[in-house]
Design an enzyme around this catalytic site. Structure first.
Site, PDB file in Angstrom:
ATOM      1  N   LYS A  26       0.540  -1.074   0.030  1.00 37.79           N
ATOM      2  CA  LYS A  26      -0.185   0.230   0.107  1.00 37.79           C
ATOM      3  C   LYS A  26       0.749   1.543  -0.053  1.00 37.79           C
ATOM      4  O   LYS A  26       0.431   2.383  -0.489  1.00 37.79           O
ATOM      5  CB  LYS A  26      -1.035   0.581   1.231  1.00 37.79           C
ATOM      6  CG  LYS A  26      -2.220   1.583   1.008  1.00 37.79           C
ATOM      7  CD  LYS A  26      -3.032   0.476   2.093  1.00 37.79           C
ATOM      8  CE  LYS A  26      -3.486  -0.989   2.761  1.00 37.79           C
ATOM      9  NZ  LYS A  26      -4.520  -0.807   3.886  1.00 37.79           N
ATOM     10  N   ARG A  96      -3.501   3.299   8.195  1.00 37.31           N
ATOM     11  CA  ARG A  96      -3.512   2.195   7.765  1.00 37.31           C
ATOM     12  C   ARG A  96      -2.663   1.019   7.685  1.00 37.31           C
ATOM     13  O   ARG A  96      -1.040   2.038   7.880  1.00 37.31           O
ATOM     14  CB  ARG A  96      -3.880   2.193   6.396  1.00 37.31           C
ATOM     15  CG  ARG A  96      -4.513   3.698   6.525  1.00 37.31           C
ATOM     16  CD  ARG A  96      -4.520   3.912   4.698  1.00 37.31           C
ATOM     17  NE  ARG A  96      -5.344   3.485   3.698  1.00 37.31           N
ATOM     18  CZ  ARG A  96      -4.935   3.214   2.662  1.00 37.31           C
ATOM     19  NH1 ARG A  96      -4.895   4.781   2.156  1.00 37.31           N
ATOM     20  NH2 ARG A  96      -6.402   3.048   1.470  1.00 37.31           N
ATOM     21  N   GLY A 105      -8.775  -7.236   4.858  1.00 39.04           N
ATOM     22  CA  GLY A 105      -9.725  -7.729   6.210  1.00 39.04           C
ATOM     23  C   GLY A 105      -8.347  -7.883   7.200  1.00 39.04           C
ATOM     24  O   GLY A 105      -8.726  -8.707   8.518  1.00 39.04           O
ATOM     25  N   MET A 107      -6.204  -6.504   9.069  1.00 42.09           N
ATOM     26  CA  MET A 107      -6.554  -4.775  10.264  1.00 42.09           C
ATOM     27  C   MET A 107      -7.381  -3.739  10.000  1.00 42.09           C
ATOM     28  O   MET A 107      -6.784  -3.489   8.311  1.00 42.09           O
ATOM     29  CB  MET A 107      -5.176  -4.938  11.147  1.00 42.09           C
ATOM     30  CG  MET A 107      -5.623  -4.054  12.277  1.00 42.09           C
ATOM     31  SD  MET A 107      -4.022  -2.529  12.575  1.00 42.09           S
ATOM     32  CE  MET A 107      -4.945  -0.430  11.482  1.00 42.09           C
ATOM     33  N   ARG A 350      -3.957  -1.122  -6.678  1.00 40.16           N
ATOM     34  CA  ARG A 350      -2.573  -2.554  -6.731  1.00 40.16           C
ATOM     35  C   ARG A 350      -3.142  -3.325  -7.508  1.00 40.16           C
ATOM     36  O   ARG A 350      -4.030  -2.726  -7.691  1.00 40.16           O
ATOM     37  CB  ARG A 350      -2.173  -3.145  -5.287  1.00 40.16           C
ATOM     38  CG  ARG A 350      -4.340  -3.860  -4.233  1.00 40.16           C
ATOM     39  CD  ARG A 350      -3.837  -4.904  -3.432  1.00 40.16           C
ATOM     40  NE  ARG A 350      -5.604  -4.711  -3.097  1.00 40.16           N
ATOM     41  CZ  ARG A 350      -6.058  -4.682  -2.254  1.00 40.16           C
ATOM     42  NH1 ARG A 350      -5.033  -4.466  -0.989  1.00 40.16           N
ATOM     43  NH2 ARG A 350      -7.343  -5.277  -1.974  1.00 40.16           N
ATOM     44  N   HIS A 466     -16.152  -8.856   1.790  1.00 39.62           N
ATOM     45  CA  HIS A 466     -15.123  -9.865   2.183  1.00 39.62           C
ATOM     46  C   HIS A 466     -15.711 -11.484   1.707  1.00 39.62           C
ATOM     47  O   HIS A 466     -14.704 -12.073   0.988  1.00 39.62           O
ATOM     48  CB  HIS A 466     -14.883  -9.940   3.951  1.00 39.62           C
ATOM     49  CG  HIS A 466     -13.924 -10.930   4.473  1.00 39.62           C
ATOM     50  ND1 HIS A 466     -14.540 -12.286   4.800  1.00 39.62           N
ATOM     51  CD2 HIS A 466     -13.123 -10.625   4.648  1.00 39.62           C
ATOM     52  CE1 HIS A 466     -13.376 -13.169   5.427  1.00 39.62           C
ATOM     53  NE2 HIS A 466     -12.270 -11.856   5.521  1.00 39.62           N
ATOM     54  N   SER A 775      13.141 -43.308 -12.250  1.00 40.45           N
ATOM     55  CA  SER A 775      12.283 -42.382 -12.148  1.00 40.45           C
ATOM     56  C   SER A 775      12.075 -42.362  -9.836  1.00 40.45           C
ATOM     57  O   SER A 775      12.266 -43.447  -9.685  1.00 40.45           O
ATOM     58  CB  SER A 775      10.766 -43.063 -12.655  1.00 40.45           C
ATOM     59  OG  SER A 775      10.060 -42.218 -12.428  1.00 40.45           O
ATOM     60  N   CYS A 842       8.411 -39.436  -9.894  1.00 44.16           N
ATOM     61  CA  CYS A 842       6.554 -39.360 -10.892  1.00 44.16           C
ATOM     62  C   CYS A 842       6.325 -39.807  -9.293  1.00 44.16           C
ATOM     63  O   CYS A 842       4.825 -39.880  -8.834  1.00 44.16           O
ATOM     64  CB  CYS A 842       6.374 -40.943 -11.321  1.00 44.16           C
ATOM     65  SG  CYS A 842       7.540 -42.716 -10.111  1.00 44.16           S
ATOM     66  N   TYR A 862      11.928 -35.136 -17.522  1.00 46.64           N
ATOM     67  CA  TYR A 862       9.774 -35.064 -17.554  1.00 46.64           C
ATOM     68  C   TYR A 862       9.282 -34.790 -15.596  1.00 46.64           C
ATOM     69  O   TYR A 862      10.310 -36.235 -14.648  1.00 46.64           O
ATOM     70  CB  TYR A 862       9.325 -36.274 -17.850  1.00 46.64           C
ATOM     71  CG  TYR A 862       9.119 -37.568 -17.618  1.00 46.64           C
ATOM     72  CD1 TYR A 862       8.753 -38.253 -16.514  1.00 46.64           C
ATOM     73  CD2 TYR A 862      10.453 -38.131 -17.892  1.00 46.64           C
ATOM     74  CE1 TYR A 862       8.661 -39.074 -16.470  1.00 46.64           C
ATOM     75  CE2 TYR A 862      10.669 -40.188 -17.512  1.00 46.64           C
ATOM     76  CZ  TYR A 862       9.385 -39.953 -16.448  1.00 46.64           C
ATOM     77  OH  TYR A 862       9.661 -41.336 -15.959  1.00 46.64           O
TER      78      TYR A 862
HETATM   79  P1  ADP Z   1      -7.656  -2.184   3.615  1.00 47.63           P
HETATM   80  O1  ADP Z   1      -6.341  -2.722   3.218  1.00 47.63           O
HETATM   81  O2  ADP Z   1      -8.589  -2.766   4.333  1.00 47.63           O
HETATM   82  O3  ADP Z   1      -8.819  -1.915   2.236  1.00 47.63           O
HETATM   83  P2  ADP Z   1      -7.397   0.595   3.600  1.00 47.63           P
HETATM   84  O4  ADP Z   1      -6.009   0.891   4.495  1.00 47.63           O
HETATM   85  O5  ADP Z   1      -7.215   0.431   2.175  1.00 47.63           O
HETATM   86  O6  ADP Z   1      -8.067  -0.952   4.504  1.00 47.63           O
HETATM   87  O7  ADP Z   1      -8.458   1.296   4.217  1.00 47.63           O
HETATM   88  C1  ADP Z   1     -10.131   0.778   4.788  1.00 47.63           C
HETATM   89  C2  ADP Z   1     -10.496   1.857   3.428  1.00 47.63           C
HETATM   90  O8  ADP Z   1     -10.492   3.525   4.727  1.00 47.63           O
HETATM   91  C3  ADP Z   1     -10.793   2.395   2.401  1.00 47.63           C
HETATM   92  O9  ADP Z   1     -12.077   2.219   2.114  1.00 47.63           O
HETATM   93  C4  ADP Z   1     -10.187   3.615   1.726  1.00 47.63           C
HETATM   94  O10 ADP Z   1      -9.898   3.785   1.054  1.00 47.63           O
HETATM   95  C5  ADP Z   1     -10.512   4.395   3.600  1.00 47.63           C
HETATM   96  N1  ADP Z   1      -9.084   5.273   3.828  1.00 47.63           N
HETATM   97  C6  ADP Z   1      -8.562   5.027   4.125  1.00 47.63           C
HETATM   98  N2  ADP Z   1      -7.197   6.009   3.960  1.00 47.63           N
HETATM   99  C7  ADP Z   1      -7.978   7.346   3.320  1.00 47.63           C
HETATM  100  C8  ADP Z   1      -7.735   8.671   3.754  1.00 47.63           C
HETATM  101  N3  ADP Z   1      -7.268   9.497   3.796  1.00 47.63           N
HETATM  102  N4  ADP Z   1      -9.381   9.127   3.589  1.00 47.63           N
HETATM  103  C9  ADP Z   1      -9.971   8.765   3.227  1.00 47.63           C
HETATM  104  N5  ADP Z   1     -10.263   7.541   2.827  1.00 47.63           N
HETATM  105  C10 ADP Z   1      -9.759   6.685   3.181  1.00 47.63           C
HETATM  106 MG    MG Z   2      -7.710  -0.754   0.954  1.00 44.01          MG
END
Ligand code: ADP
Ligand code: MG
Ligand code: MG
Length: 892
Positions: A26, A96, A105, A107, A350, A466, A775, A842, A862
């Site tokens: 990220k 984040r 998901g 954290m 990503r 999710h 083999s 094998c 092979y």
């Molecule tokens: P995940 O890795 O679970 O996708 P993120 O870190 O991307 O979590 O963030 C979760 C949510 O919060 C996402 O929808 C993201 O777009 C939003 N978000 C994160 N940082 C900001 C920010 N600086 N301003 C507005 N929304 C944010």
């Molecule tokens: Mg995200």
């Protein structure tokens, strides 16, 4: 001095995409987007090295960290002209997590950090929107308490529901500023009572709390499980991203959304995604309100307007950015964005997770578009994921009754017994039964159950929920958001379309159409043409390693050919003996006490065995077929029950008493190391002679009938000494001569041996004097090298892995350093004696991509694997040839 903190912002960044090990995926991509000049809210990333340091030093930070964070925060303040805790114009940030490999998901993010009782008023004044300010504050308290203070979000949701009830409204959208203000008071009371302390008001303290929570989350149970399932090393650590907030919840000209530059389910080259007006953060994926599609094309005239019509300018800007990002990364991107009062902000990009079907289509399309090369296309598809494409689909002609329709979240059809909890799914699946996991919606705590299930069905959540994301990643069929179903969790039953499905009842889901059926619906095998065939052609042109199949039944052999096998690398003749119609004669042969008795039984077996080979050779049309002579311990064939003993006694013309005594005599204490393999051939040469005769007669017959030259490869198992091989070779040559004379046909064949004992690997030079091929039987070679019985290993191997004594299970992926060294020794020594010796493997490992890579790099000719693994092996072999030593785990 180590730099623990790197900044990013619209003028550029200290990091970039190439620094993903340090910044996490990220953080690296936020920096990269800044370097591309895209609109990204500024911020900074605390590196993964801090996480590693933290765990190596008794959960403490490097000494310089505090000062470096303060400097970065200072720069951010200057850049934005906003300060932490400033009641007039407060700086607000998100915190984040972000590891090298994406771990969705793992954290939860904390948004709106920096709000407190003073700054909330400032935010209200500044935005001219009281409701927005108090909504942001109550969201912040919920997220922060859940993630940092360990006061679960469900407590806050309960209070939120109460507030809605009191007001008599259904959704958050109907709550007003005063309601949120009142909620904040109640939330703070809750925190005080649960933690014994007031909700923290100092923004700096809030920030350090959140940073600590991100590092702590690296070691929580769901992260550990996720890493184990995905082979992600603990040592990688996570980074922390601190980023200025932008707001999608500032009214009707604001929105937040997620997008994929191509369809992650089908691979179609069309912008795909969902958004919500006046919403923040995870609202889109949380299933609180049903999100709207981005484009009119996807909306198909249903529901509320798409982003394309609702906010055309922001949409146009967004489309331009998505095109730019895909061209820059040369891959499909998974994007998060927010529109704040009409202005677009990019929050994440990503390489997107995708189904196997989509991966395949995108790889082929992108190569055809010239975006990537063919070798890159080959490397884009995870060989193991092909398994999903080989999955069955619903038979279109099968009678079925759809009881509900949800979203087609992850393709393929699956059937199983209904279960309603993840733990139950795991328990029932461990008993060897197929289950479908049914949840209202899934959360990261359900991962183990999703993994154990054949398929997943949820009542709530969109295509990016999710359940949908995780199921696609795992290759499990999934139907999400089946709104018509009612789930009663307590009674463990589902009602829909006038039907009830209780725990244990069968149901079928179709993750490609979103349909849910009662009962067990018939399925059909997949179509292997189109993109699949194209990519396989490219792969075949790139590899040197050949791929054969382990097959003995006509069905397996046909399947293997259909999947592109270039021969049979292992035909286990004993499987032919276990057939119900033959086992009696086999038992009679084994229990015979005299040569005559044995010959009488073998005479019954010769014609059936010959017929087997005739069929196999005919199907394989001149491709090589390696036939292993009888291998398993005699023990395994012995009659067990009284009826079985009586039956064999009658057939052999001996008394039950006598036969029972013989069965006792043949009992073995350690059959795996007992009377098996070539030891059977040495002690009962008539058995191998019968088999050799069946092989040669069949080859002559097929040649006469079809003109195909069959070159059988006769393989002697479990050889430890050259003398064993020589003795048996003499017998087989005798039979060969006789059959050639009897049939008047020249029959070409090769004679070789398995290398599955350490002694054979070490003595390969002299064994190769007599063997025309080796083999590697890596199942037995692993058992005998480790001295571990595979069938008994389950009890301790998992514990070994948990303790880090073993990284992987050596019966799944070849132990390259130990067992692999024996393979290398035998390869070198065997080739020295006989330069053109044919070498293959094998064992089960022949279908494991990492082991295939090893075989390619060791220079084997092979690999042979189960028929369904053949396409996987073809692709893995091509990848090994194109990119030696590459680790695919980090790709996305
Ligand atoms: P995940 O890795 O679970 O996708 P993120 O870190 O991307 O979590 O963030 C979760 C949510 O919060 C996402 O929808 C993201 O777009 C939003 N978000 C994160 N940082 C900001 C920010 N600086 N301003 C507005 N929304 C944010
Ligand atoms: Mg995200
Ligand atoms: Mg073996």
């Amino acid at each position: 001095m180590t730099k623990w903190v790197l900044s990013f912002g619209p003028e550029g960044a200290e990091g970039g995409a190439e620094m993903r090990n340090l910044l996490g995926g990220k953080g690296a991509n936020l920096a990269e987007m800044c370097n591309l000049g895209l609109p990204v809210p500024p911020g900074f990333t605390i590196t993964t090295e801090v996480c590693t340091y933290y765990y190596a030093n008794g959960n403490s930070y490097p000494a310089e960290l505090k000062a470096q964070v303060e400097t970065a925060l200072g720069e951010l303040s200057t850049r934005l002209g906003k300060k932490f805790g400033d009641a007039a114009d407060p700086l607000l940030v998100s915190v984040r997590s972000g590891a090298r490999a994406s771990m969705p998901g793992m954290m939860d993010t904390v948004l709106n950090l920096g709000l407190n009782d003073d700054t909330v008023a400032g935010l209200a004044k500044l935005s001219g929107n009281d409701r927005f300010a108090w909504d942001s504050y109550r969201r912040f308290i919920t997220m922060y308490s859940d993630v940092v203070l360990e006061v679960g979000h469900e407590h806050f949701e309960e209070l939120l529901d109460t507030a809605k009830e009191e007001k008599g409204v259904d959704t958050d959208a109907d709550l007003e500023a005063a309601d949120f203000k009142e909620l904040v008071t109640r939330y703070k009371k809750l925190v005080q009572s649960k933690t014994g302390k007031p909700f923290p008001q100092d923004p700096e303290a809030q920030l350090w709390g959140a940073i600590g929570a991100v590092f702590a989350s690296w070691m929580n149970q769901r992260a550990i499980t996720y890493r184990r399932l995905n082979g992600i090393p603990e040592a990688w650590g996570t980074a922390v991203n601190v980023q200025a907030m932008v707001f999608g919840n500032m009214g009707d000209t604001s929105a937040t959304g997620v997008a994929f530059t191509r369809n992650p389910s089908t691979g179609e080259n069309a912008l795909y995604g969902e958004f919500l007006i006046n919403a923040q953060g995870e609202d889109v994926v949380a299933g609180i309100r049903t999100p709207q599609p981005l484009t009119e094309a996807a909306r198909k005239g249903n529901g509320k307007p798409s982003m394309e019509t609702a906010m055309p300018e922001a949409f146009a800007a967004f489309v331009a950015v998505t095109k730019r990002l895909e061209a820059h990364y040369r891959d499909m991107q998974d994007i998060e964005f927010t529109v704040e009062r009409g202005k677009l902000f990019m929050l994440q990009t990503r390489s997107g997770k995708r189904t196997a079907k989509a991966a395949l289509k995108m790889a082929v399309d992108m190569a055809n578009e010239g975006l990537i090369t063919k070798p890159e296309a080959i490397n884009r598809v995870d060989p193991l994921s092909l398994d999903q494409l080989l999955h069955p689909t619903i038979d279109p002609s099968a009678p079925r009754k759809a009881i509900a329709t949800g979203l087609p979240a992850s393709p393929g059809a699956a059937a199983g017994e209904a279960v309603f909890t993840a733990d139950d799914a795991e328990r029932v699946a461990n008993e060897g039964r197929a289950v479908i996991l049914i949840r209202v919606e899934t959360s990261p705590e359900d991962i183990h159950g999703m993994h154990a299930a054949e398929g997943i069905l949820t009542a709530r959540g969109g295509m990016t929920s999710h359940a949908a994301v995780v199921a696609r990643g795992m290759g499990r069929p999934c139907v999400s958001g089946a709104g018509g179903i009612k789930i009663d969790m307590n009674a463990e039953k589902l009602t829909s379309g006038g039907e009830t499905i209780s725990r244990g009842d069968w149901l079928t889901i179709d993750g490609s159409t979103g349909q849910v059926f009662k009962g067990r619906v018939a399925m059909v095998e997949p179509e292997l043409s189109g993109d699949f065939a194209t990519l396989m052609d490219w792969a075949d042109a790139s590899r040197a390693l050949k791929v054969r199949a382990n097959a003995e039944t006509p069905l397996d052999a046909r399947t293997a050919r259909g999947f592109g096998a270039e021969g049979i690398g292992l035909c286990r003749t004993e499987h032919m003996f276990f057939d119900a119609s033959r086992i009696l004669a086999v038992r009679q042969m084994i229990c015979a006490e005299t040569l005559e008795g044995r010959n009488a039984a073998l005479a019954k077996l010769l014609p059936v065995q010959r017929a087997d080979f005739v069929e196999l050779f005919t199907i394989m049309k001149g491709l090589p077929v390696t036939i292993r002579l009888l291998d398993p311990p005699l023990h395994e064939f012995l009659p067990k029950s009284d009826e079985e003993i009586a039956e064999v006694a009658a057939a052999a013309g001996v008394t039950v008493q006598r036969l029972t005594a013989r069965v006792h005599e043949l009992h073995e204490f350690n059959p795996m190391l007992g009377h098996r393999g070539c030891r059977l051939g040495v002690t009962f040469p008539e058995i191998y002679e019968m088999q050799a005769r069946a092989i040669f007669e069949a080859a002559a017959e097929v040649f006469k009938a079809t003109g195909d030259t069959v070159t059988p490869e006769v393989m002697i198992p479990l050889v430890a000494m050259k003398a064993e091989l020589d003795l048996l070779k003499g017998k087989i040559e005798g039979v060969h001569k006789a059959v050639e004379a009897e049939t008047g046909t020249r029959i070409a064949y090769l004679l070789g041996t398995m290398i599955e004992l350490p002694r054979a690997a070490l003595r390969a030079a002299e064994i190769a004097e007599s063997a025309e091929f080796f083999s590697f039987g890596t199942n037995d070679l692993t058992q005998t090298t480790y001295g571990i019985s595979r069938d008994d290993s389950a009890r301790f191997i998992t514990e070994y892995q948990r303790l880090g004594v073993l990284e992987g299970d050596p019966f799944v992926s070849l132990d390259q350093s130990g067992v692999g060294e024996l393979v290398e020794i035998a390869t070198t020594r065997g080739r020295k004696t006989r330069p053109d010796i044919k070498l293959g493997i094998c064992g089960e490992h022949g279908g494991d991509p990492a082991s295939i890579r090893f075989c390619a790099e060791t220079g084997l000719d092979y690999v042979s694997c189960s028929p369904y693994r053949v396409p996987i092996a073809r692709l893995a072999a091509a990848q090994a040839a194109l990119a030696p030593g590459k680790d695919r785990r980090e790709d996305r």
